[in-house]
Scaffold this active site. Structure first.
Site, PDB file in Angstrom:
ATOM      1  N   LYS A  22      -0.214  -3.983 -10.549  1.00 27.20           N
ATOM      2  CA  LYS A  22      -1.353  -4.974  -9.865  1.00 27.20           C
ATOM      3  C   LYS A  22      -2.209  -5.655 -10.922  1.00 27.20           C
ATOM      4  O   LYS A  22      -2.357  -5.227 -11.984  1.00 27.20           O
ATOM      5  CB  LYS A  22      -2.156  -3.646  -9.286  1.00 27.20           C
ATOM      6  N   SER A  63      -7.236  -3.156  -1.902  1.00 27.33           N
ATOM      7  CA  SER A  63      -7.357  -3.947  -2.889  1.00 27.33           C
ATOM      8  C   SER A  63      -5.834  -4.302  -3.301  1.00 27.33           C
ATOM      9  O   SER A  63      -5.701  -5.221  -4.083  1.00 27.33           O
ATOM     10  CB  SER A  63      -8.102  -4.118  -3.737  1.00 27.33           C
ATOM     11  N   SER A  95      -8.123   1.579  -1.546  1.00 27.83           N
ATOM     12  CA  SER A  95      -7.442   0.504  -2.037  1.00 27.83           C
ATOM     13  C   SER A  95      -5.837   0.664  -2.267  1.00 27.83           C
ATOM     14  O   SER A  95      -4.903  -0.226  -2.368  1.00 27.83           O
ATOM     15  CB  SER A  95      -7.909   0.032  -3.256  1.00 27.83           C
TER      16      SER A  95
END
Length: 218
Positions: free
Chosen positions: A73, A148, A172
């Site tokens: 990420k 996210s 997230s």
């Protein structure tokens, strides 16, 4: 599954080089429509795969993630690899060293194949930003991949990577895992140490966690 792939690598039934090339081909074939892997690191991954293959053939001790391509990420600092935090403010930010979570993945033989998209600083349940744009859901391009960790979710659901990382403070990991038909774990605070060189704005209220196609892989 990632678990099966790791077993195949250990038995010399598949080479890390073959696996990385397969993932690269899949990313190049599918990601134009999805925008999940926003900073590919294919040259790096190929170099790491060659070293991983040699370690297998030499009979070296192999780490838990040895030879597995992993999407990181874009909130996690990666040495020599663009780390934007999904923000135009960090559009040219290249850390000098990995933060702890990424260093641990590399130490176990994981191969960074690219950075996955995230909304700015991870502060939204939908994955879009100024530097890279929106990430779409592989199951339906009209739908969101959530956030996210939406880039990791889309990459996993589309078969680009066998494992990926996420982070979670208010859903997230859990939201994009659900929207991608995946498995994700919001770990307990401190279970996965964030480690040094944490990018500014990534926050201390979130936790790191894995995302995969199966609970066993996580």
């Amino acid at each position: 599954t990632a678990t099966e792939l790791r077993s195949l690598i250990g038995r010399k039934d598949i080479s890390p080089v073959e696996l990385v090339e397969s993932c690269i081909e899949r990313i190049e074939t599918t990601d134009k429509a999805l925008n999940a892997v926003v900073t590919p690191t294919f040259d790096h991954a190929r170099d790491e795969a060659a070293r991983a293959e040699k370690a297998v053939l030499d009979g070296d001790d192999l780490g838990l993630l040895h030879g597995l391509p992993i999407g990181i990420k874009d909130l996690e600092a990666t040495s020599g690899i663009l780390t934007t935090l999904g923000s135009q403010l960090y559009a040219n930010h290249v850390p000098e060293k990995d933060q702890g979570s990424v260093a641990n993945i590399r130490a176990e033989g994981g191969i960074v194949i690219g950075k996955t998209n995230t909304p700015e600083f991870g502060h939204k349940g939908k994955t879009d930003n100024v530097p890279f744009g929106i990430t779409k859901n592989p199951w339906n391009l009209e739908y969101s991949s959530g956030g996210s960790s939406g880039g990791t979710s889309a990459a996993l659901a589309a078969g680009m990577i066998p494992l990926g990382t996420g982070s979670d403070g208010g859903g997230s990991i859990r939201i994009p895992a659900a929207l991608g038909g995946l498995s994700g774990i919001k770990t307990s605070q401190g279970r996965i140490p964030i480690g040094g060189n944490t990018p500014p704005g990534s926050g201390l209220l979130t936790v790191k966690g894995p995302m995969a196609n199966t609970t066993e892989d996580n």
